[in-house]
Design a protein around this motif. Structure first.
Motif, mmCIF file in Angstrom:
data_model
loop_
_atom_site.group_PDB
_atom_site.id
_atom_site.type_symbol
_atom_site.label_atom_id
_atom_site.label_comp_id
_atom_site.label_asym_id
_atom_site.label_seq_id
_atom_site.Cartn_x
_atom_site.Cartn_y
_atom_site.Cartn_z
ATOM 1 N N GLN A 164 31.883 41.831 35.886
ATOM 2 C CA GLN A 164 33.194 41.976 36.741
ATOM 3 C C GLN A 164 34.217 41.224 36.272
ATOM 4 O OE1 GLN A 164 33.877 39.965 40.721
ATOM 5 N NE2 GLN A 164 32.863 41.924 41.273
ATOM 6 N N GLU A 165 34.107 39.990 35.822
ATOM 7 C CA GLU A 165 35.031 39.124 35.405
ATOM 8 C C GLU A 165 35.794 39.556 34.142
ATOM 9 O OE1 GLU A 165 35.946 36.820 37.179
ATOM 10 O OE2 GLU A 165 34.359 36.745 38.452
ATOM 11 N N HIS A 186 37.878 42.291 35.349
ATOM 12 C CA HIS A 186 39.276 41.656 35.916
ATOM 13 C C HIS A 186 40.363 41.385 34.858
ATOM 14 C CE1 HIS A 186 37.949 41.299 40.036
ATOM 15 N NE2 HIS A 186 37.123 40.175 39.531
ATOM 16 N N TYR A 232 31.837 42.420 45.655
ATOM 17 C CA TYR A 232 30.917 41.370 46.038
ATOM 18 C C TYR A 232 29.624 41.546 46.775
ATOM 19 C CZ TYR A 232 35.025 38.192 45.091
ATOM 20 O OH TYR A 232 35.964 37.535 44.561
#
Ligand SMILES: [Zn+2]
Length: 506
Positions: free
Chosen positions: A249-250, A253, A269
Protein backbone atom coordinates in the motif's frame (compact mmCIF):
# COMPACT_ATOMS: atom_id res chain seq x y z
CA UNK A 1 -12.74 18.23 0.36
CA UNK A 2 -11.27 18.95 -2.97
CA UNK A 3 -13.66 17.25 -5.32
CA UNK A 4 -16.76 18.76 -3.81
CA UNK A 5 -15.16 22.12 -4.06
CA UNK A 6 -14.41 21.40 -7.69
CA UNK A 7 -17.96 20.34 -8.42
CA UNK A 8 -19.29 23.42 -6.74
CA UNK A 9 -16.94 25.62 -8.58
CA UNK A 10 -18.09 24.27 -11.92
CA UNK A 11 -21.62 25.09 -10.92
CA UNK A 12 -20.84 28.31 -9.25
CA UNK A 13 -22.80 30.40 -11.73
CA UNK A 14 -25.97 28.88 -10.39
CA UNK A 15 -24.92 28.22 -6.85
CA UNK A 16 -25.71 31.18 -4.73
CA UNK A 17 -24.10 31.53 -1.39
CA UNK A 18 -21.11 29.37 -2.15
CA UNK A 19 -18.68 29.87 0.69
CA UNK A 20 -15.94 32.13 -0.48
CA UNK A 21 -13.32 29.81 0.80
CA UNK A 22 -14.55 26.94 -1.33
CA UNK A 23 -14.70 29.03 -4.46
CA UNK A 24 -11.22 30.29 -3.91
CA UNK A 25 -10.19 26.90 -2.77
CA UNK A 26 -10.09 25.07 -5.95
CA UNK A 27 -8.93 25.09 -9.35
CA UNK A 28 -5.34 25.75 -9.62
CA UNK A 29 -3.76 22.71 -11.14
CA UNK A 30 -0.11 21.98 -10.76
CA UNK A 31 2.29 19.12 -10.48
CA UNK A 32 4.92 19.32 -7.80
CA UNK A 33 6.61 16.13 -8.97
CA UNK A 34 6.83 16.72 -12.71
CA UNK A 35 9.81 18.94 -12.27
CA UNK A 36 11.80 20.23 -15.19
CA UNK A 37 15.33 21.41 -14.70
CA UNK A 38 16.80 23.79 -17.19
CA UNK A 39 20.35 24.55 -18.14
CA UNK A 40 23.32 22.24 -18.13
CA UNK A 41 24.97 20.95 -15.00
CA UNK A 42 27.95 23.26 -14.67
CA UNK A 43 31.31 22.24 -13.37
CA UNK A 44 34.43 24.28 -12.91
CA UNK A 45 36.90 21.53 -13.71
CA UNK A 46 39.66 23.17 -11.66
CA UNK A 47 37.45 22.85 -8.60
CA UNK A 48 36.44 19.31 -9.52
CA UNK A 49 40.05 18.20 -9.91
CA UNK A 50 41.09 19.76 -6.61
CA UNK A 51 38.21 18.50 -4.55
CA UNK A 52 38.96 14.78 -4.41
CA UNK A 53 35.83 12.75 -4.24
CA UNK A 54 33.26 15.46 -3.75
CA UNK A 55 31.93 14.83 -7.24
CA UNK A 56 32.16 11.06 -7.14
CA UNK A 57 29.06 9.05 -6.24
CA UNK A 58 29.43 6.79 -3.23
CA UNK A 59 29.08 3.12 -3.99
CA UNK A 60 25.75 1.55 -3.14
CA UNK A 61 25.57 -0.35 0.13
CA UNK A 62 24.40 -3.87 -0.43
CA UNK A 63 21.71 -5.37 1.80
CA UNK A 64 22.47 -8.21 4.17
CA UNK A 65 19.43 -10.23 5.20
CA UNK A 66 21.54 -12.52 7.37
CA UNK A 67 21.65 -9.64 9.86
CA UNK A 68 18.04 -10.42 10.58
CA UNK A 69 18.99 -13.68 12.27
CA UNK A 70 22.21 -12.52 13.88
CA UNK A 71 21.63 -8.99 15.12
CA UNK A 72 20.13 -8.92 18.63
CA UNK A 73 16.71 -7.34 18.86
CA UNK A 74 18.04 -4.72 21.25
CA UNK A 75 20.21 -3.45 18.43
CA UNK A 76 17.14 -2.88 16.28
CA UNK A 77 15.07 -0.91 18.76
CA UNK A 78 13.39 2.26 17.66
CA UNK A 79 14.07 5.49 19.40
CA UNK A 80 11.76 6.53 22.23
CA UNK A 81 8.51 7.47 20.59
CA UNK A 82 8.88 11.18 20.34
CA UNK A 83 6.81 12.89 17.67
CA UNK A 84 8.74 14.24 14.78
CA UNK A 85 8.10 17.29 12.69
CA UNK A 86 7.25 17.23 9.02
CA UNK A 87 9.05 19.63 6.73
CA UNK A 88 7.48 22.92 5.78
CA UNK A 89 4.59 22.48 3.39
CA UNK A 90 3.51 19.01 4.54
CA UNK A 91 0.74 17.96 6.93
CA UNK A 92 -0.29 14.67 8.46
CA UNK A 93 -3.97 13.76 8.35
CA UNK A 94 -4.48 10.51 10.18
CA UNK A 95 -2.09 8.12 8.50
CA UNK A 96 -1.72 10.18 5.36
CA UNK A 97 1.02 12.72 4.78
CA UNK A 98 -0.12 15.30 2.34
CA UNK A 99 1.09 18.49 0.76
CA UNK A 100 -0.53 21.34 2.62
CA UNK A 101 -1.96 23.11 -0.42
CA UNK A 102 -3.69 19.90 -1.48
CA UNK A 103 -4.94 19.06 1.99
CA UNK A 104 -6.43 22.53 2.21
CA UNK A 105 -8.03 22.25 -1.21
CA UNK A 106 -6.09 25.13 -2.69
CA UNK A 107 -4.50 23.07 -5.44
CA UNK A 108 -5.06 19.88 -7.34
CA UNK A 109 -2.66 17.68 -9.22
CA UNK A 110 -3.00 18.12 -12.94
CA UNK A 111 -3.95 14.82 -14.54
CA UNK A 112 -1.92 15.73 -17.60
CA UNK A 113 1.73 16.46 -17.05
CA UNK A 114 3.34 19.00 -19.34
CA UNK A 115 4.10 17.46 -22.75
CA UNK A 116 7.64 18.82 -22.46
CA UNK A 117 8.05 16.87 -19.25
CA UNK A 118 6.80 13.64 -20.77
CA UNK A 119 9.21 14.17 -23.65
CA UNK A 120 12.20 13.85 -21.37
CA UNK A 121 13.65 10.41 -21.88
CA UNK A 122 12.74 8.09 -19.03
CA UNK A 123 9.53 9.88 -18.09
CA UNK A 124 7.37 8.29 -20.75
CA UNK A 125 4.78 5.59 -20.12
CA UNK A 126 4.70 2.68 -19.94
CA UNK A 127 7.83 2.28 -17.92
CA UNK A 128 9.68 -0.50 -16.34
CA UNK A 129 10.10 0.05 -12.62
CA UNK A 130 12.03 -1.22 -9.63
CA UNK A 131 11.09 -1.57 -5.99
CA UNK A 132 13.83 -2.01 -3.43
CA UNK A 133 12.71 -3.54 -0.13
CA UNK A 134 15.11 -2.31 2.52
CA UNK A 135 15.19 -4.52 5.64
CA UNK A 136 18.56 -3.26 6.77
CA UNK A 137 17.69 0.25 7.80
CA UNK A 138 20.49 2.75 7.52
CA UNK A 139 21.26 6.40 7.88
CA UNK A 140 18.61 8.47 6.18
CA UNK A 141 18.83 12.12 5.26
CA UNK A 142 16.05 14.69 5.18
CA UNK A 143 15.23 16.31 1.87
CA UNK A 144 13.29 15.76 -1.30
CA UNK A 145 12.91 12.06 -1.98
CA UNK A 146 15.86 10.37 -3.61
CA UNK A 147 15.97 6.66 -2.84
CA UNK A 148 19.43 6.20 -4.32
CA UNK A 149 20.87 8.74 -1.88
CA UNK A 150 18.79 7.64 1.15
CA UNK A 151 17.05 11.01 1.09
CA UNK A 152 13.44 11.27 2.12
CA UNK A 153 10.83 13.91 2.83
CA UNK A 154 9.72 11.81 5.78
CA UNK A 155 13.14 10.98 7.20
CA UNK A 156 14.50 12.13 10.50
CA UNK A 157 17.70 13.70 9.40
CA UNK A 158 20.78 11.64 10.18
CA UNK A 159 18.74 9.26 12.24
CA UNK A 160 19.81 5.63 12.10
CA UNK A 161 16.79 3.78 10.80
CA UNK A 162 16.65 0.40 12.58
CA UNK A 163 17.04 -3.01 11.02
CA UNK A 164 13.78 -4.92 10.46
CA UNK A 165 12.54 -6.38 13.71
CA UNK A 166 11.94 -9.93 12.46
CA UNK A 167 13.66 -13.01 11.12
CA UNK A 168 15.06 -13.57 7.65
CA UNK A 169 12.29 -16.09 7.05
CA UNK A 170 9.65 -13.49 7.89
CA UNK A 171 11.34 -11.03 5.57
CA UNK A 172 11.33 -13.56 2.74
CA UNK A 173 7.63 -14.22 3.27
CA UNK A 174 6.92 -10.50 3.03
CA UNK A 175 9.08 -10.17 -0.07
CA UNK A 176 7.25 -12.99 -1.80
CA UNK A 177 3.88 -11.47 -1.00
CA UNK A 178 4.89 -8.06 -2.34
CA UNK A 179 6.22 -9.70 -5.49
CA UNK A 180 2.85 -11.37 -5.92
CA UNK A 181 1.00 -8.10 -5.43
CA UNK A 182 3.03 -6.55 -8.25
CA UNK A 183 3.30 -9.55 -10.56
CA UNK A 184 1.03 -8.21 -13.29
CA UNK A 185 3.17 -5.08 -13.68
CA UNK A 186 6.50 -4.34 -15.34
CA UNK A 187 8.12 -3.93 -11.94
CA UNK A 188 10.97 -5.93 -10.43
CA UNK A 189 11.34 -6.30 -6.67
CA UNK A 190 14.92 -6.28 -5.39
CA UNK A 191 16.09 -7.08 -1.87
CA UNK A 192 19.42 -8.94 -2.12
CA UNK A 193 21.07 -6.32 -4.27
CA UNK A 194 20.53 -2.65 -4.05
CA UNK A 195 19.69 -1.15 -7.44
CA UNK A 196 22.34 0.90 -9.16
CA UNK A 197 22.00 4.60 -8.44
CA UNK A 198 21.63 5.25 -12.14
CA UNK A 199 18.24 3.64 -12.43
CA UNK A 200 15.31 5.27 -10.60
CA UNK A 201 13.52 3.17 -8.00
CA UNK A 202 11.03 3.26 -5.15
CA UNK A 203 12.52 2.26 -1.81
CA UNK A 204 10.39 0.81 0.98
CA UNK A 205 11.90 0.93 4.45
CA UNK A 206 10.48 -2.15 6.17
CA UNK A 207 10.54 -2.16 9.96
CA UNK A 208 11.18 0.57 12.44
CA UNK A 209 8.44 2.66 13.92
CA UNK A 210 6.55 5.82 13.06
CA UNK A 211 8.89 7.63 15.44
CA UNK A 212 11.84 6.71 13.24
CA UNK A 213 10.38 9.13 10.70
CA UNK A 214 9.45 12.77 11.11
CA UNK A 215 5.66 12.29 11.31
CA UNK A 216 3.91 13.53 14.41
CA UNK A 217 1.41 10.76 15.15
CA UNK A 218 1.44 6.97 15.12
CA UNK A 219 0.79 5.18 11.83
CA UNK A 220 1.25 1.69 10.43
CA UNK A 221 3.10 3.00 7.45
CA UNK A 222 3.62 6.25 5.65
CA UNK A 223 4.40 7.56 2.19
CA UNK A 224 4.73 11.07 0.83
CA UNK A 225 1.39 11.96 -0.73
CA UNK A 226 0.38 12.87 -4.18
CA UNK A 227 3.01 11.62 -6.58
CA UNK A 228 0.32 10.90 -9.11
CA UNK A 229 1.39 8.46 -11.85
CA UNK A 230 4.79 8.19 -10.17
CA UNK A 231 6.11 11.26 -11.90
CA UNK A 232 8.98 11.36 -9.46
CA UNK A 233 10.50 7.92 -9.70
CA UNK A 234 12.72 7.98 -6.64
CA UNK A 235 10.35 8.00 -3.66
CA UNK A 236 11.00 6.51 -0.22
CA UNK A 237 8.12 4.95 1.75
CA UNK A 238 7.85 3.29 5.17
CA UNK A 239 6.04 0.20 6.47
CA UNK A 240 6.25 -0.20 10.23
CA UNK A 241 4.06 -3.23 10.78
CA UNK A 242 4.97 -6.66 9.46
CA UNK A 243 2.24 -6.80 6.88
CA UNK A 244 2.88 -7.21 3.18
CA UNK A 245 -0.32 -5.30 2.43
CA UNK A 246 1.08 -2.30 4.28
CA UNK A 247 4.29 -2.47 2.28
CA UNK A 248 2.43 -2.72 -1.02
CA UNK A 249 0.00 0.00 0.00
CA UNK A 250 2.76 2.46 0.85
CA UNK A 251 4.57 1.68 -2.39
CA UNK A 252 1.37 2.26 -4.34
CA UNK A 253 0.80 5.55 -2.51
CA UNK A 254 4.13 6.64 -3.94
CA UNK A 255 2.77 5.79 -7.37
CA UNK A 256 -0.38 7.85 -6.89
CA UNK A 257 -2.99 5.46 -5.50
CA UNK A 258 -5.24 6.66 -2.68
CA UNK A 259 -7.28 4.71 -0.14
CA UNK A 260 -10.39 2.81 -1.15
CA UNK A 261 -12.98 0.72 0.65
CA UNK A 262 -12.97 -3.06 0.48
CA UNK A 263 -11.56 -5.62 2.88
CA UNK A 264 -9.97 -7.50 -0.03
CA UNK A 265 -8.07 -4.44 -1.25
CA UNK A 266 -4.48 -3.52 -0.58
CA UNK A 267 -5.51 0.14 -0.71
CA UNK A 268 -8.04 -0.33 2.09
CA UNK A 269 -7.58 -0.05 5.83
CA UNK A 270 -10.16 -2.71 6.48
CA UNK A 271 -8.84 -5.97 7.84
CA UNK A 272 -9.07 -8.82 5.37
CA UNK A 273 -7.44 -11.71 3.62
CA UNK A 274 -6.04 -12.19 0.15
CA UNK A 275 -5.62 -8.52 -0.38
CA UNK A 276 -4.86 -7.40 -3.91
CA UNK A 277 -4.92 -4.37 -6.15
CA UNK A 278 -8.35 -4.04 -7.71
CA UNK A 279 -9.15 -4.05 -11.41
CA UNK A 280 -12.47 -2.27 -11.08
CA UNK A 281 -13.56 1.19 -10.06
CA UNK A 282 -13.77 1.00 -6.31
CA UNK A 283 -15.12 3.65 -3.94
CA UNK A 284 -12.45 5.95 -2.57
CA UNK A 285 -12.25 6.25 1.19
CA UNK A 286 -11.70 9.83 2.18
CA UNK A 287 -13.70 11.10 5.13
CA UNK A 288 -14.46 7.62 6.50
CA UNK A 289 -10.77 6.73 6.48
CA UNK A 290 -8.79 9.85 7.19
CA UNK A 291 -10.53 13.09 6.65
CA UNK A 292 -11.06 15.68 3.97
CA UNK A 293 -8.10 16.57 1.79
CA UNK A 294 -6.56 13.13 1.84
CA UNK A 295 -7.31 12.06 -1.73
CA UNK A 296 -4.36 13.59 -3.53
CA UNK A 297 -4.73 12.20 -7.03
CA UNK A 298 -8.46 12.56 -7.54
CA UNK A 299 -8.28 14.00 -11.04
CA UNK A 300 -6.20 11.04 -12.18
CA UNK A 301 -8.67 8.56 -10.69
CA UNK A 302 -11.40 10.36 -12.61
CA UNK A 303 -9.64 9.64 -15.89
CA UNK A 304 -10.40 5.96 -15.35
CA UNK A 305 -13.63 6.02 -13.37
CA UNK A 306 -15.38 9.18 -14.47
CA UNK A 307 -15.77 12.68 -13.21
CA UNK A 308 -17.17 12.93 -9.70
CA UNK A 309 -17.17 9.14 -9.45
CA UNK A 310 -15.24 9.15 -6.19
CA UNK A 311 -13.70 5.89 -7.32
CA UNK A 312 -10.29 4.50 -8.20
CA UNK A 313 -9.21 1.62 -10.46
CA UNK A 314 -5.92 0.47 -8.94
CA UNK A 315 -4.62 -1.73 -11.73
CA UNK A 316 -5.75 0.50 -14.56
CA UNK A 317 -3.60 3.27 -13.10
CA UNK A 318 -0.66 1.03 -12.30
CA UNK A 319 -0.75 -0.58 -15.76
CA UNK A 320 -0.60 2.83 -17.36
CA UNK A 321 2.60 3.52 -15.46
CA UNK A 322 4.31 0.13 -15.58
CA UNK A 323 2.64 -1.83 -18.37
CA UNK A 324 2.86 -5.59 -18.15
CA UNK A 325 5.66 -7.89 -16.94
CA UNK A 326 7.13 -9.06 -20.24
CA UNK A 327 10.93 -9.13 -20.36
CA UNK A 328 12.77 -6.06 -21.54
CA UNK A 329 15.26 -7.44 -24.02
CA UNK A 330 16.33 -4.18 -25.61
CA UNK A 331 19.13 -2.08 -24.09
CA UNK A 332 18.98 1.69 -24.24
CA UNK A 333 20.99 3.51 -26.89
CA UNK A 334 23.35 6.19 -25.75
CA UNK A 335 25.28 8.82 -27.61
CA UNK A 336 27.34 11.74 -26.34
CA UNK A 337 27.18 14.91 -28.33
CA UNK A 338 29.22 16.41 -29.88
CA UNK A 339 29.59 13.47 -32.17
CA UNK A 340 32.91 11.87 -32.76
CA UNK A 341 35.19 10.07 -30.38
CA UNK A 342 37.95 12.62 -29.96
CA UNK A 343 38.21 16.35 -29.50
CA UNK A 344 41.24 18.60 -29.02
CA UNK A 345 40.95 21.74 -26.93
CA UNK A 346 43.26 24.41 -25.65
CA UNK A 347 44.11 24.70 -21.99
CA UNK A 348 41.46 26.67 -20.13
CA UNK A 349 38.75 25.93 -22.67
CA UNK A 350 35.14 25.06 -21.85
CA UNK A 351 32.97 22.44 -23.45
CA UNK A 352 29.35 21.43 -23.20
CA UNK A 353 28.33 17.85 -23.83
CA UNK A 354 24.84 16.51 -24.20
CA UNK A 355 23.10 13.19 -23.85
CA UNK A 356 21.15 11.53 -26.60
CA UNK A 357 19.52 8.53 -24.95
CA UNK A 358 16.61 6.34 -25.90
CA UNK A 359 14.99 3.30 -24.49
CA UNK A 360 12.08 1.14 -25.49
CA UNK A 361 10.42 1.77 -22.08
CA UNK A 362 10.33 4.71 -19.73
CA UNK A 363 12.36 4.44 -16.57
CA UNK A 364 15.86 4.69 -18.01
CA UNK A 365 18.44 6.64 -16.02
CA UNK A 366 21.94 7.87 -16.76
CA UNK A 367 25.13 9.21 -15.24
CA UNK A 368 28.21 11.05 -16.41
CA UNK A 369 31.76 10.07 -15.52
CA UNK A 370 34.81 12.18 -16.20
CA UNK A 371 38.37 11.09 -15.64
CA UNK A 372 41.59 12.95 -16.30
CA UNK A 373 44.72 11.01 -17.16
CA UNK A 374 43.04 7.85 -15.96
CA UNK A 375 41.87 9.17 -12.59
CA UNK A 376 38.17 9.52 -11.91
CA UNK A 377 37.33 13.13 -11.12
CA UNK A 378 33.57 13.18 -11.44
CA UNK A 379 30.89 10.53 -11.43
CA UNK A 380 27.34 11.73 -10.93
CA UNK A 381 23.89 10.48 -11.73
CA UNK A 382 21.81 13.02 -13.63
CA UNK A 383 18.97 12.89 -11.11
CA UNK A 384 17.38 16.00 -12.59
CA UNK A 385 17.41 14.55 -16.11
CA UNK A 386 19.00 17.61 -17.57
CA UNK A 387 21.00 15.69 -20.15
CA UNK A 388 23.65 18.41 -20.52
CA UNK A 389 26.92 19.17 -18.76
CA UNK A 390 29.12 22.22 -19.06
CA UNK A 391 32.76 21.71 -18.14
CA UNK A 392 34.66 24.95 -17.68
CA UNK A 393 38.35 25.66 -17.19
CA UNK A 394 39.81 22.46 -18.53
CA UNK A 395 43.38 22.05 -17.42
CA UNK A 396 45.89 20.15 -19.50
CA UNK A 397 45.46 16.43 -19.76
CA UNK A 398 43.53 13.68 -21.46
CA UNK A 399 39.92 13.55 -20.36
CA UNK A 400 37.52 10.72 -20.84
CA UNK A 401 33.87 11.62 -20.62
CA UNK A 402 31.65 8.57 -20.34
CA UNK A 403 27.88 8.75 -20.55
CA UNK A 404 26.30 5.62 -19.12
CA UNK A 405 22.64 4.68 -19.30
CA UNK A 406 20.86 1.85 -17.52
CA UNK A 407 17.41 0.34 -17.75
CA UNK A 408 15.48 -1.88 -15.34
CA UNK A 409 16.79 -5.06 -16.95
CA UNK A 410 20.38 -4.22 -16.01
CA UNK A 411 21.32 -3.27 -19.53
CA UNK A 412 24.18 -0.85 -19.01
CA UNK A 413 25.42 1.00 -22.09
CA UNK A 414 28.03 3.68 -22.52
CA UNK A 415 29.33 6.15 -25.01
CA UNK A 416 32.67 7.83 -24.60
CA UNK A 417 34.29 11.07 -25.69
CA UNK A 418 38.01 11.65 -25.29
CA UNK A 419 39.18 15.23 -24.94
CA UNK A 420 42.84 16.09 -25.40
CA UNK A 421 43.48 19.39 -23.65
CA UNK A 422 46.74 21.07 -24.45
CA UNK A 423 48.15 17.99 -26.12
CA UNK A 424 47.50 16.73 -29.61
CA UNK A 425 45.46 13.59 -30.09
CA UNK A 426 47.53 10.63 -31.19
CA UNK A 427 47.13 9.76 -34.85
CA UNK A 428 44.06 7.77 -35.73
CA UNK A 429 44.53 4.08 -35.20
CA UNK A 430 47.17 4.34 -32.54
CA UNK A 431 44.89 4.57 -29.59
CA UNK A 432 42.37 7.13 -28.48
CA UNK A 433 39.69 6.96 -31.03
CA UNK A 434 39.93 3.53 -32.58
CA UNK A 435 36.92 1.33 -32.76
CA UNK A 436 38.68 -1.27 -30.69
CA UNK A 437 39.09 1.14 -27.88
CA UNK A 438 35.42 1.49 -27.28
CA UNK A 439 34.71 -2.19 -27.75
CA UNK A 440 33.36 -3.63 -24.56
CA UNK A 441 32.53 -0.26 -23.05
CA UNK A 442 28.90 -1.09 -23.40
CA UNK A 443 28.08 -3.99 -21.18
CA UNK A 444 24.76 -5.69 -21.15
CA UNK A 445 24.40 -7.61 -17.98
CA UNK A 446 21.39 -9.37 -19.39
CA UNK A 447 23.56 -10.72 -22.14
CA UNK A 448 20.73 -10.83 -24.59
CA UNK A 449 21.41 -10.64 -28.25
CA UNK A 450 18.05 -9.43 -29.37
CA UNK A 451 19.04 -6.46 -31.43
CA UNK A 452 16.05 -5.18 -33.22
CA UNK A 453 17.42 -1.80 -34.02
CA UNK A 454 14.53 -0.39 -32.06
CA UNK A 455 14.80 3.20 -31.10
CA UNK A 456 17.77 3.80 -33.32
CA UNK A 457 15.52 3.35 -36.30
CA UNK A 458 14.44 6.94 -36.35
CA UNK A 459 17.71 7.62 -38.06
CA UNK A 460 18.84 10.36 -35.78
CA UNK A 461 21.70 8.43 -34.26
CA UNK A 462 23.24 7.26 -37.44
CA UNK A 463 26.41 5.98 -35.91
CA UNK A 464 24.43 3.44 -33.97
CA UNK A 465 23.46 1.09 -36.69
CA UNK A 466 20.86 -1.64 -36.52
CA UNK A 467 22.39 -4.59 -34.79
CA UNK A 468 24.66 -2.43 -32.73
CA UNK A 469 22.62 -2.06 -29.64
CA UNK A 470 23.25 -5.51 -28.31
CA UNK A 471 26.67 -4.28 -27.37
CA UNK A 472 25.78 -0.84 -26.19
CA UNK A 473 25.61 2.34 -28.11
CA UNK A 474 28.99 3.21 -29.32
CA UNK A 475 30.90 0.44 -30.99
CA UNK A 476 30.19 1.01 -34.58
CA UNK A 477 30.81 4.68 -34.97
CA UNK A 478 33.28 5.44 -37.65
CA UNK A 479 36.64 6.81 -36.69
CA UNK A 480 36.50 10.01 -38.64
CA UNK A 481 35.52 13.16 -36.76
CA UNK A 482 38.91 14.29 -35.73
CA UNK A 483 39.81 17.14 -33.61
CA UNK A 484 38.34 20.28 -32.42
CA UNK A 485 35.74 21.04 -34.98
CA UNK A 486 32.60 19.93 -33.26
CA UNK A 487 32.33 21.87 -30.05
CA UNK A 488 29.15 22.02 -28.08
CA UNK A 489 27.43 25.08 -29.34
CA UNK A 490 26.40 24.10 -32.84
CA UNK A 491 24.80 21.01 -31.39
CA UNK A 492 22.75 22.55 -28.66
CA UNK A 493 19.48 21.87 -30.37
CA UNK A 494 19.89 18.15 -30.79
CA UNK A 495 18.65 16.95 -27.43
CA UNK A 496 15.44 18.87 -27.79
CA UNK A 497 15.03 17.98 -31.41
CA UNK A 498 15.29 14.38 -30.50
CA UNK A 499 12.65 14.69 -27.86
CA UNK A 500 10.34 16.20 -30.36
CA UNK A 501 10.89 13.36 -32.75
CA UNK A 502 10.03 10.80 -30.18
CA UNK A 503 6.90 12.62 -29.27
CA UNK A 504 5.65 12.61 -32.81
CA UNK A 505 6.12 8.90 -32.98
CA UNK A 506 4.29 8.29 -29.74
ZN1 LIG B 1 -2.17 4.38 3.18
Amino acid sequence: MALKADALLLLCGVTAGLPAVAAAADGERYDPYAKMATGAHRYDMREVLQSRGKFVAEPVEQPDLSQLDSLPLSARASEPQVPGQLPEGWVQIGEVVQRREIAEGRKQIDPKPLPAWEDIEGNQYPRKGTVFLNFNGGMLKAGDDNSAENKSTLARHNHPYPVFNGSEATALTLIQAVQQDLETLGVRVLYLNRPSKTVPYTMAMVGGSWSDTNIGDPAGGVAPGTDCEDRDQRNVVYAFDSSSATISQEIAHAWGLDHTLGSDRIMSYQAGNNKHFGDNCQALCEEQCQGPGTIGCRLIHEVYCGEDSEQQNDLAELNKIFGTPEDDTEPPTVNILPDGDVIELEVGADIEVKADIHDNYGGVGWRIKVSRDGKVALDEVDYEKVGAWYFANLEAGTYEVVLEAEDHAEHVVQDKLTIFVGTPAPPTGSGGDSEGDSEGEGTTAGGDSDATGGSASDGSTSEVGPGADDKGGCECRSTDQGAGSALGLPLLGLWLAHRARRRRRA
